[in-house]
Enzyme design. Structure first.
Site, PDB file in Angstrom:
ATOM      1  N   ARG A  87       3.319   3.378  71.875  1.00 51.06           N
ATOM      2  CA  ARG A  87       3.852   4.590  72.492  1.00 51.06           C
ATOM      3  C   ARG A  87       3.191   4.948  73.815  1.00 51.06           C
ATOM      4  O   ARG A  87       3.867   5.244  74.805  1.00 51.06           O
ATOM      5  CB  ARG A  87       3.694   5.793  71.549  1.00 51.06           C
ATOM      6  CG  ARG A  87       4.727   5.852  70.471  1.00 51.06           C
ATOM      7  CD  ARG A  87       4.150   6.451  69.213  1.00 51.06           C
ATOM      8  NE  ARG A  87       3.300   5.452  68.581  1.00 51.06           N
ATOM      9  CZ  ARG A  87       3.718   4.649  67.605  1.00 51.06           C
ATOM     10  NH1 ARG A  87       4.901   4.785  67.110  1.00 51.06           N
ATOM     11  NH2 ARG A  87       2.924   3.714  67.111  1.00 51.06           N
ATOM     12  N   THR A  88       1.862   4.919  73.823  1.00 54.42           N
ATOM     13  CA  THR A  88       1.161   5.361  75.038  1.00 54.42           C
ATOM     14  C   THR A  88       1.475   4.406  76.188  1.00 54.42           C
ATOM     15  O   THR A  88       1.722   4.818  77.322  1.00 54.42           O
ATOM     16  CB  THR A  88      -0.353   5.460  74.777  1.00 54.42           C
ATOM     17  OG1 THR A  88      -0.539   6.257  73.605  1.00 54.42           O
ATOM     18  CG2 THR A  88      -1.075   6.100  75.934  1.00 54.42           C
ATOM     19  N   HIS A 170      -8.248  11.624  74.478  1.00 50.31           N
ATOM     20  CA  HIS A 170      -6.908  11.077  74.724  1.00 50.31           C
ATOM     21  C   HIS A 170      -6.103  12.221  75.359  1.00 50.31           C
ATOM     22  O   HIS A 170      -5.216  12.794  74.729  1.00 50.31           O
ATOM     23  CB  HIS A 170      -6.315  10.637  73.385  1.00 50.31           C
ATOM     24  CG  HIS A 170      -5.115   9.741  73.508  1.00 50.31           C
ATOM     25  ND1 HIS A 170      -4.420   9.551  74.688  1.00 50.31           N
ATOM     26  CD2 HIS A 170      -4.479   8.979  72.578  1.00 50.31           C
ATOM     27  CE1 HIS A 170      -3.429   8.716  74.464  1.00 50.31           C
ATOM     28  NE2 HIS A 170      -3.430   8.353  73.203  1.00 50.31           N
TER      29      HIS A 170
HETATM   30  C1  NCD Z   1      -3.460   7.339  68.820  1.00 48.88           C
HETATM   31  C2  NCD Z   1      -4.528   6.590  69.549  1.00 48.88           C
HETATM   32  O1  NCD Z   1      -4.378   5.417  69.892  1.00 48.88           O
HETATM   33  O2  NCD Z   1      -5.551   7.208  69.781  1.00 48.88           O
HETATM   34  N1  NCD Z   1      -2.163   6.923  69.010  1.00 48.88           N
HETATM   35  C3  NCD Z   1      -1.480   7.207  70.147  1.00 48.88           C
HETATM   36  O3  NCD Z   1      -1.993   7.116  71.234  1.00 48.88           O
HETATM   37  N2  NCD Z   1      -0.219   7.630  70.014  1.00 48.88           N
HETATM   38  C4  NCD Z   1      -3.792   7.559  67.427  1.00 48.88           C
HETATM   39  C5  NCD Z   1      -3.883   6.384  66.512  1.00 48.88           C
HETATM   40  O4  NCD Z   1      -3.938   5.239  66.924  1.00 48.88           O
HETATM   41  O5  NCD Z   1      -3.942   6.652  65.318  1.00 48.88           O
END
Ligand code: NCD
Length: 356
Positions: A87-88, A170
Site C-alpha cells: 500500500r505505502t 510512519h
Molecule cells: C504498516 C507498516 O509497514 O508499518 N503498514 C503500512 O504501511 N500500511 C503496518 C504493518 O506492516 O503492519
C-alpha cells in the site's frame, strides 16, 4: 527561517522532535522533509486534508486529471523501499503519477550497490543525483532523518519523505489515518471529543506512535491502548500524552474498550522484529482480535481502522459492515500523499485556487 544547513548532525539529532520541526519546514509552514508526526499541527493537518479533498475532486474529470498531471512533469521521484510494502509503495507511486512526476524505484537493497558494501548514506546520495525527491522506507530508526540532513548539506538538496522508519515513525500512514477519521466524522460532529482505541502490537507498530501524536492535535480525544502486556504501548508515547494533558487508558479488555470507542484502530503483530525466533508466537493474543462480538458492541457511528496488512486480527465477517474503514484508508492514502507531495513542491495555493 532555520535550515538543516545551519546545524551539525550531532546537534540536530540530539534535539527533541518538536524542536527539529523548524529545520524541516518548507514554504508556508508545510514540511520540506517529512520525517515524523511531530511536524504536523492541527492547522497543517486541516490544510492537507482540504488539499487532498480538492485533488480528489479535480481528478474526477479528464480535464482536471490532465491539469494535475501537468503540474510536476518536470520533476522526478525515487521510491527507495528496503522493507516490504504494498500500500505505502503503490499509493506513493500513484500519488506521484497523479501529479505527473516520473518515478524510479529500488525495492530490495540486494539489487542495489548496497549488496557490494556501499553505505546507506552513499546509496541515498547516489539516488539524489538523478531525482528531485526521495520517498524511503527502511528498517533503521533515524535513517530518513540522517539522510535529510546529509542531502540538505550536499550539492543536491532534495526533500526526503519518510514512508516508514524502523519501529519508530510512519508519518504518512498517520496522515491518511487522520484524513480517514476526519472524513468519517465530518457529518457527525467532527473528531474532537472522540475516543480512539488502539489494539494489537502497540510496542512495535510505528503507525501507532505517529497516529497517537497526531490525535493530540485535536481537543479532548481520549486514547485507549489495548494489548497484551508484552506488547503494550511504549513509554515515550505515554510521556507525550502526559505532557500534553491527553486523557488515556492502558487496558487488556478489547470488548470493554470497543463499547466506549468511536474508532478502533487494529494492528498486526509485528513479529518481523522478534529478537528470537517464535518470540511473538508465545504471547497469547487471542483476546486482541476484532470479530462479530466486538462488531456488535461498536457504536452505530463508530469506525474500524487498520493500517493493513492484516492477518486474523479483524475477522472477515466485519469487511462489509459500513463501519469498516480499512478499505477506504488505502484510497485516502493516495489522495493525502498527493496533497503532501504537491505541498512539498509548493503547489498548495495553485491547486486550491485553480479553476477546476
Ligand atoms: C504498516 C507498516 O509497514 O508499518 N503498514 C503500512 O504501511 N500500511 C503496518 C504493518 O506492516 O503492519
Amino acid at each position: 527561517m532555520s535550515s538543516l544547513t545551519d546545524i551539525s548532525w550531532e546537534e540536530f539529532s540530539a534535539l527533541p522532535l518538536k524542536a527539529k520541526r523548524p529545520y524541516l519546514e518548507g514554504k508556508n509552514g508545510m514540511p520540506y522533509h517529512t520525517l515524523f508526526a511531530q511536524q504536523f499541527d492541527r492547522e497543517l493537518l486541516e490544510r492537507l486534508c482540504n488539499l487532498a479533498n480538492r485533488i480528489r475532486f479535480i481528478n474526477k474529470s479528464k480535464e482536471g486529471a490532465l491539469y494535475l498531471k501537468n503540474l510536476l512533469t518536470h520533476k522526478r521521484a525515487m521510491l527507495y523501499f528496503s522493507q516490504p510494502s504494498s500500500r505505502t509503495f503503490l499509493s506513493h507511486l500513484n500519488a506521484c503519477q497523479l501529479l505527473g512526476l516520473t518515478t524510479s524505484s529500488v525495492r530490495d537493497a540486494a539489487t542495489s550497490s548496497e549488496a557490494k558494501g556501499e553505505s546507506k548514506t552513499d546509496t541515498v546520495r547516489t539516488f539524489s543525483s538523478y531525482v528531485d525527491m526521495i520517498i524511503m522506507r527502511c528498517p533503521e530508526k533515524g535513517l530518513a532523518e540522517q539522510m535529510a540532513w546529509e542531502l540538505s548539506n550536499s550539492d543536491r538538496p532534495i526533500p526526503i519523505l519518510n514512508a516508514g522508519s524502523g519501529k519508530d515513525q510512519h508519518p504518512t500512514q498517520a496522515l491518511l489515518d487522520i484524513y480517514t477519521l476526519i472524513r468519517s466524522f465530518e457529518t457527525k460532529g467532527g473528531l474532537d471529543g472522540r475516543t480512539v482505541v488502539f489494539c494489537g502490537d502497540l510496542l512495535r507498530g510505528r503507525t501507532v506512535r505517529s497516529l497517537s501524536y497526531l490525535l493530540t492535535n485535536f481537543n479532548d480525544v481520549k486514547q485507549i491502548f489495548v494489548a497484551p502486556k508484552e506488547l503494550q504501548v511504549p513509554e515515550d508515547v505515554i510521556e507525550i500524552l502526559k505532557e500534553k494533558g491527553v486523557s488515556y487508558e492502558i487496558s487488556d479488555d478489547l470488548k470493554a474498550a470497543t463499547k466506549v470507542a468511536d474508532a478502533v484502530y487494529m494492528t498486526r503483530i509485528q513479529d518481523e522484529w522478534d529478537e528470537s525466533k517464535g518470540e511473538s508466537a508465545k504471547i497469547d493474543t487471542s483476546r486482541f482480535k476484532f470479530g462479530a462480538e466486538e462488531l456488535a458492541l461498536l457504536k452505530p457511528d463508530g469506525c474500524i481502522l487498520h493500517p493493513l496488512p492484516r492477518r486474523d486480527e479483524i475477522a472477515t465477517c466485519c469487511d462489509h459492515d459500513p463501519r469498516a474503514m480499512y478499505w477506504r484508508q488505502m484510497r485516502n492514502g493516495m489522495w493525502i500523499r498527493a496533497a503532501l507531495i504537491a505541498s512539498v513542491f509548493g503547489l498548495e495555493d495553485e491547486i486550491m485556487n485553480c479553476g477546476y
